[in-house]
Design a protein around this motif. Sequence first.
Motif, short mmCIF file in Angstrom:
data_model
loop_
_atom_site.label_atom_id
_atom_site.label_comp_id
_atom_site.label_asym_id
_atom_site.label_seq_id
_atom_site.Cartn_x
_atom_site.Cartn_y
_atom_site.Cartn_z
N ALA A 28 0.83 -1.21 0.00
CA ALA A 28 0.00 0.00 0.00
C ALA A 28 0.86 1.26 0.00
O ALA A 28 0.58 2.23 -0.72
N ILE A 29 1.93 1.26 0.80
CA ILE A 29 2.80 2.44 0.87
C ILE A 29 3.47 2.70 -0.47
O ILE A 29 3.51 3.84 -0.96
N LEU A 30 4.00 1.65 -1.09
CA LEU A 30 4.72 1.84 -2.35
C LEU A 30 3.79 2.15 -3.51
O LEU A 30 4.16 2.88 -4.44
N LEU A 31 2.57 1.61 -3.49
CA LEU A 31 1.63 1.93 -4.56
C LEU A 31 1.12 3.36 -4.44
O LEU A 31 0.85 4.02 -5.46
N ARG A 32 0.97 3.85 -3.23
CA ARG A 32 0.45 5.21 -3.04
C ARG A 32 1.54 6.27 -3.14
O ARG A 32 1.28 7.38 -3.62
#
Length: 744
Positions: A331-335
């Motif tokens: 989630a962190i890397l996609l956002r």
Amino acid sequence: SGDTKKGISGVSLSLSNPRTNSGSGLIRDSCRIFSLQKLVEVADYNMDIRPRLVWTQMWQVMANHFATVGCHENVMLSMFAIDALRQLSFKFLEKPELHEFNFQRLFLRPFLLIMENPGSRDDVRELILRCVDNMIRSLSHNLRSGWKIFFSILILSARNPNEKISTLGLAILQRLLDEHLDELCRRNTGSDHENPQNEPTESMTSFERRIRNANAEDFVGLCHASLSFVQIEEVEKLLPIGLSMRALCHTACYADLIAQKRVLPPVSSQSSDPLAFGYTYEGLQPIEAEYMVLWRPLLDGLAAGMCSSAKSNSGGVGCLVQKGSVMTLRAILLRHGHLFSVAQWSVILRHVILPAIQSAVEFDTSPVVNITSESPLVSSVEFLCAPLPLPPRAADEGLQKFAVQESTAESAPSRSLGEAELLVEASFADLRHGGDGNLSRAYGLSKENSPGRNVHEQPFPDSWLATTAPLALGMLTDIVSEQISTLGDDVRKLLWPIVLCHYQLWIIGPSTDVGKKQSDDISVLDDYYFDPLWRPCEAVVRIGCCELNRMLVLLSDFCDEGDGTQSRKWCGTICAAIAETLSKNVALENAIYEELTERKLPVPIIAYSETEKKNASGDVSKVTLEWAESTVTEDTHVEKRVATLDKDAIGGLDKREDQKLCDADESDHLNGNRNSNVTNLERFVPALKVRCVAAFALQHHLPEVISRIVDKVEEDDISVLLAALDASRGTAFAARVDVDLALG
């Protein structure tokens, strides 16, 4: 609460009066409390009239005494000392700390010393945590260097086996995030830049640099405090899984703070010591390295959670901490992946994501690693979990409904959820309620009229390979296709080889050169050629092939949207990736096949008769030749044939005696353990089956990829791919028609 004399006199009233107690022990304790009370009054008086530098020297002596008394075996005495420390601390923290000093850290240190002492009682540690909670609630606006002590205390609470202590520590962190985040992460008042990595620092004064470095150091300490609650090692008494999952949500909140520039990177503060502030990655430009100082504790902590060895099963679902870490990092890397440069992505892949994934899969010793299908068409590992679908965009209507729903909950924070934190909360809600991964519908899972929890028990809940591996490698596919592929041609040249190498590691195994076999005594399956700790099993191969195919499909879609030149380059890269992977698989498959058939051949053993042994002249006229043929019988015997030959005989063998049976162990001894069919079957045939599975899985989705890029690829690239396909199918055909292999 800051009135020292009032608070302490109230506590000690019944303890300091000897007439209310009986016995010399109680009298002695009362005298100690009376003396301690007088020491507190001295500290209280000198705190106001002495300069801070002079007061600090006095306090160093008194602080050691308070720490000693706080660890005293007498509960009343230790509680009195801690309560006295609390009230002195309240009074001391009422005055803001100057930026040039760290008096708060020195003043609060006795709390940490008592917490660190292995002889301290749990009720004493609980009292210290409640003192910390009260000070944060009341005086967080004045805290500066004192944050370091508080974070260290919270880290110790996470390591405490007492569930009550750990739960209280995490509750303090949660309240800090929900109610006092602005005091800790003060908003950036400078000019607004798109990327904090580009912010100018040359014009900053030395004072501004120190302030910025201090704020960044406090933020890193906060990250470490939350990550300490994530179980990454097997311990005698595991803490509730909910603590780890809640701490993972904290990390997403911290990532949002960095992305929103609520916290700015330090200035010229880098270190190679993992325990020191400023620890960052090597091989980056100074500005890029400074920016990664904030990201590294989050990325490294989530990577450690991803390959955690702790069991985290609940309700038939296994590896929850490991899966939660993968979901959070994803989630962190996609956002926020757009904030990283190509060089930063390179270190994230090489130092964080790929080592964590590989470490976890290599040390999975569950029964899943020994499962082999009888046919590539019929998989025996259908129980593997499916990779997560791509999450909806931040503005998705369903996701926003979930955010509104969370904000109206009874324990909802006053702040709004950031993009990554919202995605993690929705993912965990979907995981708790057994959803299908569609986060656009996550808002309906916690409603009162929603269907019950629909979670299927997993057959291997403790297996990382069965429960987490598809999600972990799927995360790699998602971040490459959604974030990395948009960074230009440098991605294809610098990052794609790193990613492809890891896919091939799961599909084929460690890089080897099977054509350079130096001795017949060394097998292509020996540790001489492979990593001694790990070789990909069928489950790993199927996951790797599935994700490589999915990656190539997503990249082919990206080619449709890009310009002509870049599209053609990427199409050529896709063809080369398929051809290279097929060729490596064929080379290994052929090497295994050739050695298997070679080891099935009879190996002659020359034995001299008694008469021949006595011939000292060495003129031997007759020799006895024995050999063992690899014919397996039901009782695990092999046939040994014996023949006598003339010395100068050339041609066929003159059989004089045959049909003699010997045990398999004896035959193995005669043949140097090279011709045991049992060993061959157990060692080579499963490996050959896995290679066949890889060849089948690689080609299964190939038409879909080719159909998307056929009009953009060069003729030479297609020729290379077709040659690799012909070689793979030729090897399969040769194995199918080989009668000797079929009988093995």
